[in-house]
Design a protein around this motif. Structure first.
Motif, PDB file in Angstrom:
ATOM      1  N   MET A 158      58.081   1.157 114.004  1.00 50.17           N
ATOM      2  CA  MET A 158      58.557   0.097 113.130  1.00 50.17           C
ATOM      3  C   MET A 158      59.728   0.570 112.281  1.00 50.17           C
ATOM      4  O   MET A 158      60.197  -0.157 111.400  1.00 50.17           O
ATOM      5  CB  MET A 158      57.414  -0.398 112.232  1.00 50.17           C
ATOM      6  N   GLU A 159      60.187   1.803 112.543  1.00 53.11           N
ATOM      7  CA  GLU A 159      61.315   2.385 111.821  1.00 53.11           C
ATOM      8  C   GLU A 159      61.059   2.383 110.320  1.00 53.11           C
ATOM      9  O   GLU A 159      61.923   2.024 109.512  1.00 53.11           O
ATOM     10  CB  GLU A 159      62.613   1.649 112.170  1.00 53.11           C
ATOM     11  N   MET A 160      59.842   2.800 109.964  1.00 48.40           N
ATOM     12  CA  MET A 160      59.447   2.961 108.573  1.00 48.40           C
ATOM     13  C   MET A 160      58.745   4.305 108.435  1.00 48.40           C
ATOM     14  O   MET A 160      57.935   4.670 109.291  1.00 48.40           O
ATOM     15  CB  MET A 160      58.517   1.828 108.126  1.00 48.40           C
ATOM     16  N   TYR A 161      59.058   5.008 107.349  1.00 52.22           N
ATOM     17  CA  TYR A 161      58.567   6.374 107.197  1.00 52.22           C
ATOM     18  C   TYR A 161      58.098   6.607 105.761  1.00 52.22           C
ATOM     19  O   TYR A 161      58.742   6.175 104.810  1.00 52.22           O
ATOM     20  CB  TYR A 161      59.672   7.370 107.540  1.00 52.22           C
ATOM     21  N   LEU A 162      56.990   7.323 105.630  1.00 52.57           N
ATOM     22  CA  LEU A 162      56.507   7.747 104.320  1.00 52.57           C
ATOM     23  C   LEU A 162      56.688   9.250 104.217  1.00 52.57           C
ATOM     24  O   LEU A 162      56.283   9.998 105.114  1.00 52.57           O
ATOM     25  CB  LEU A 162      55.036   7.361 104.133  1.00 52.57           C
ATOM     26  N   VAL A 163      57.294   9.696 103.138  1.00 56.77           N
ATOM     27  CA  VAL A 163      57.609  11.112 102.978  1.00 56.77           C
ATOM     28  C   VAL A 163      57.581  11.467 101.501  1.00 56.77           C
ATOM     29  O   VAL A 163      57.822  10.606 100.637  1.00 56.77           O
ATOM     30  CB  VAL A 163      59.002  11.421 103.586  1.00 56.77           C
ATOM     31  N   LYS A 164      57.255  12.694 101.199  1.00 57.45           N
ATOM     32  CA  LYS A 164      57.317  13.137  99.816  1.00 57.45           C
ATOM     33  C   LYS A 164      58.777  13.131  99.373  1.00 57.45           C
ATOM     34  O   LYS A 164      59.664  13.560 100.114  1.00 57.45           O
ATOM     35  CB  LYS A 164      56.733  14.551  99.691  1.00 57.45           C
ATOM     36  N   THR A 165      59.028  12.653  98.176  1.00 59.90           N
ATOM     37  CA  THR A 165      60.403  12.521  97.702  1.00 59.90           C
ATOM     38  C   THR A 165      61.122  13.871  97.679  1.00 59.90           C
ATOM     39  O   THR A 165      62.307  13.965  98.024  1.00 59.90           O
ATOM     40  CB  THR A 165      60.436  11.882  96.307  1.00 59.90           C
ATOM     41  N   SER A 166      60.416  14.905  97.311  1.00 61.49           N
ATOM     42  CA  SER A 166      61.029  16.236  97.284  1.00 61.49           C
ATOM     43  C   SER A 166      61.429  16.697  98.686  1.00 61.49           C
ATOM     44  O   SER A 166      62.463  17.349  98.866  1.00 61.49           O
ATOM     45  CB  SER A 166      60.069  17.249  96.660  1.00 61.49           C
ATOM     46  N   LEU A 167      60.621  16.338  99.687  1.00 60.50           N
ATOM     47  CA  LEU A 167      60.967  16.689 101.064  1.00 60.50           C
ATOM     48  C   LEU A 167      62.157  15.869 101.537  1.00 60.50           C
ATOM     49  O   LEU A 167      63.035  16.391 102.240  1.00 60.50           O
ATOM     50  CB  LEU A 167      59.770  16.464 101.991  1.00 60.50           C
ATOM     51  N   LEU A 168      62.213  14.611 101.161  1.00 68.69           N
ATOM     52  CA  LEU A 168      63.361  13.772 101.513  1.00 68.69           C
ATOM     53  C   LEU A 168      64.642  14.375 100.952  1.00 68.69           C
ATOM     54  O   LEU A 168      65.661  14.459 101.652  1.00 68.69           O
ATOM     55  CB  LEU A 168      63.159  12.356 100.978  1.00 68.69           C
ATOM     56  N   ILE A 169      64.597  14.815  99.715  1.00 72.82           N
ATOM     57  CA  ILE A 169      65.769  15.448  99.093  1.00 72.82           C
ATOM     58  C   ILE A 169      66.172  16.697  99.872  1.00 72.82           C
ATOM     59  O   ILE A 169      67.356  16.929 100.131  1.00 72.82           O
ATOM     60  CB  ILE A 169      65.465  15.786  97.619  1.00 72.82           C
ATOM     61  N   LYS A 170      65.182  17.485 100.271  1.00 76.07           N
ATOM     62  CA  LYS A 170      65.471  18.694 101.044  1.00 76.07           C
ATOM     63  C   LYS A 170      66.126  18.344 102.383  1.00 76.07           C
ATOM     64  O   LYS A 170      67.094  19.006 102.803  1.00 76.07           O
ATOM     65  CB  LYS A 170      64.171  19.468 101.287  1.00 76.07           C
ATOM     66  N   LEU A 171      65.621  17.325 103.063  1.00 80.00           N
ATOM     67  CA  LEU A 171      66.183  16.924 104.357  1.00 80.00           C
ATOM     68  C   LEU A 171      67.625  16.455 104.206  1.00 80.00           C
ATOM     69  O   LEU A 171      68.473  16.733 105.068  1.00 80.00           O
ATOM     70  CB  LEU A 171      65.327  15.807 104.962  1.00 80.00           C
ATOM     71  N   ILE A 172      67.908  15.769 103.112  1.00 82.94           N
ATOM     72  CA  ILE A 172      69.281  15.304 102.874  1.00 82.94           C
ATOM     73  C   ILE A 172      70.198  16.487 102.588  1.00 82.94           C
ATOM     74  O   ILE A 172      71.298  16.601 103.145  1.00 82.94           O
ATOM     75  CB  ILE A 172      69.303  14.298 101.699  1.00 82.94           C
ATOM     76  N   GLU A 173      69.737  17.390 101.741  1.00 80.07           N
ATOM     77  CA  GLU A 173      70.570  18.526 101.335  1.00 80.07           C
ATOM     78  C   GLU A 173      70.841  19.488 102.487  1.00 80.07           C
ATOM     79  O   GLU A 173      71.902  20.139 102.525  1.00 80.07           O
ATOM     80  CB  GLU A 173      69.888  19.275 100.193  1.00 80.07           C
ATOM     81  N   THR A 174      69.919  19.616 103.424  1.00 82.09           N
ATOM     82  CA  THR A 174      70.068  20.587 104.519  1.00 82.09           C
ATOM     83  C   THR A 174      70.494  19.942 105.835  1.00 82.09           C
ATOM     84  O   THR A 174      70.392  20.566 106.892  1.00 82.09           O
ATOM     85  CB  THR A 174      68.738  21.343 104.730  1.00 82.09           C
ATOM     86  N   ARG A 175      70.969  18.706 105.790  1.00 85.57           N
ATOM     87  CA  ARG A 175      71.282  17.961 107.012  1.00 85.57           C
ATOM     88  C   ARG A 175      72.305  18.666 107.892  1.00 85.57           C
ATOM     89  O   ARG A 175      72.225  18.589 109.125  1.00 85.57           O
ATOM     90  CB  ARG A 175      71.755  16.546 106.663  1.00 85.57           C
ATOM     91  N   HIS A 176      73.278  19.342 107.287  1.00 89.98           N
ATOM     92  CA  HIS A 176      74.309  20.007 108.087  1.00 89.98           C
ATOM     93  C   HIS A 176      73.760  21.264 108.767  1.00 89.98           C
ATOM     94  O   HIS A 176      74.171  21.596 109.890  1.00 89.98           O
ATOM     95  CB  HIS A 176      75.510  20.364 107.208  1.00 89.98           C
ATOM     96  N   GLU A 177      72.844  21.948 108.110  1.00 88.91           N
ATOM     97  CA  GLU A 177      72.240  23.146 108.706  1.00 88.91           C
ATOM     98  C   GLU A 177      71.241  22.790 109.812  1.00 88.91           C
ATOM     99  O   GLU A 177      71.195  23.427 110.853  1.00 88.91           O
ATOM    100  CB  GLU A 177      71.534  23.976 107.636  1.00 88.91           C
ATOM    101  N   THR A 178      70.441  21.746 109.575  1.00 92.12           N
ATOM    102  CA  THR A 178      69.388  21.388 110.552  1.00 92.12           C
ATOM    103  C   THR A 178      69.901  20.509 111.680  1.00 92.12           C
ATOM    104  O   THR A 178      69.324  20.505 112.775  1.00 92.12           O
ATOM    105  CB  THR A 178      68.248  20.642 109.846  1.00 92.12           C
TER     106      THR A 178
END
Length: 343
Positions: A158-178
């Protein structure tokens, strides 16, 4: 709910198959059901689940979306703390098919840094459903998941996701590395360090991604069984309030199995159709299996079957328009359709 949820709605979604209806508006602002916009369903689900902070990330043509939502007052989101936020996407050439684009989020990192909610729901803007997100959070916590993807009972995302906000921030910040560009990338990665869970939603849900899906889903609203699955007393679908007079039915008019919004003037026949606010239907006109949007005018002795009229369309006297269930006839917003134009 001790652990609060942050709502994030990705309104950058774009589908070429809907071009005739979204050329002047965001898909999120596409009228639905005579008095609603598509975004009302996800936004109402969030508000009814106790979410009091919602960020909307639109891309282009978002004036009608902002006009519809305003300050968020109708959804009780006009607050001194938290409330409703708009963050237009700075990436004008994005394809609009990556729900939860980290590049879009990265341009507004201050919002995420300042958020006090421990968890976030990231959702698309083009699903028709009525969901309580609280059980999903409980399931997420019980299973000790890092990310929970919400899936329909047929197994589709359904293109909906639940995630811890701190993890979301980490995924955004490390997007170029990952190399992760969006939530789907993380969920579908063959190997990663996160625990990915799926939550099966058993209620009614449809993704609007084409004229065909828009038309068929709209027509299903005329089925009482479908209506009762979407419009629940304890989880109302909230929309912008407009003060308009009741619809006026002129003597000799005939209406069968139709949804008619306020402020209309009906002199003809309307059958198995959805008619929005302020529509005028002339004497002798026959409307069957149609979606008529706000403030359209259909003159006398017209015949329309399987037609979608966008807002402010004028159909001149004696016009004959016929589409099919699989390929409805679509008239773009603000245009005029006359009898001599038909072939």
């Amino acid at each position: 709910m001790k652990r609060k949820l942050l709502g994030v709605i990705d309104a950058t979604t774009y589908h070429e198959d809907l071009e005739d209806l979204v050329i002047h508006r965001s898909l999120a602002a596409l009228p639905f059901g005579g008095r609603y916009r598509i975004i009302d369903f996800v936004l109402s689900s969030m508000v009814n689940s106790g979410i009091r902070s919602v960020a909307i990330f639109p891309k282009m043509q978002y004036r009608s979306l902002m006009d519809h939502l305003g300050s968020g007052k109708n959804w009780d989101l006009n607050r001194k703390r938290d409330g409703l936020f708009f963050f237009p996407s700075p990436i004008v050439d994005s394809d609009g098919k990556r729900i939860g684009s980290f590049e879009n989020f990265a341009a507004n990192m201050d919002f995420f840094y300042r958020s006090t909610q421990e968890y976030a729901i990231i959702a698309n803007c083009n699903a028709i459903f009525n969901m309580n997100f609280r059980p999903i959070l409980e399931s997420h916590l019980d299973a000790k998941c890092d990310i929970t993807e919400i899936r329909h009972q047929d197994g589709s995302s359904m293109e909906m996701y639940l995630v811890k906000t701190s993890l979301l921030i980490k995924l955004i910040e490390t997007r170029h590395e990952t190399g992760y560009t969006c939530m789907k990338d993380v969920v579908t990665a063959l190997s990663n360090e996160y625990t990915i869970c799926q939550y099966e939603y058993n209620g009614y849900a449809v993704m609007i991604d084409s004229i065909d899906s828009y038309f068929s889903t709209s027509m299903k609203l005329l089925d009482a069984k479908v209506w009762k699955q979407l419009f629940l007393k304890d989880q109302p679908i909230i929309t912008k309030v407009k003060d308009e007079p009741p619809t006026k039915y002129i003597q000799g008019s005939l209406v069968k199995n139709a949804m008619i919004a306020n402020g209309c003037h009906i002199s003809g026949t309307v059958e198995n159709s959805i008619v929005a606010r302020g529509v005028k239907i002339g004497k002798g006109a026959v409307i069957k299996n149609c979606i008529i949007m706000q403030k359209c005018q259909i003159d006398e002795n017209c015949y329309l079957d399987s037609v979608i009229l966008d807002k402010d369309v004028k159909v001149e006297e004696g016009t004959y328009l016929v589409g099919t269930e699989q390929n409805p006839y679509v008239i773009r917003k603000g245009t005029k359709q006359g009898a001599l134009m038909n072939s």
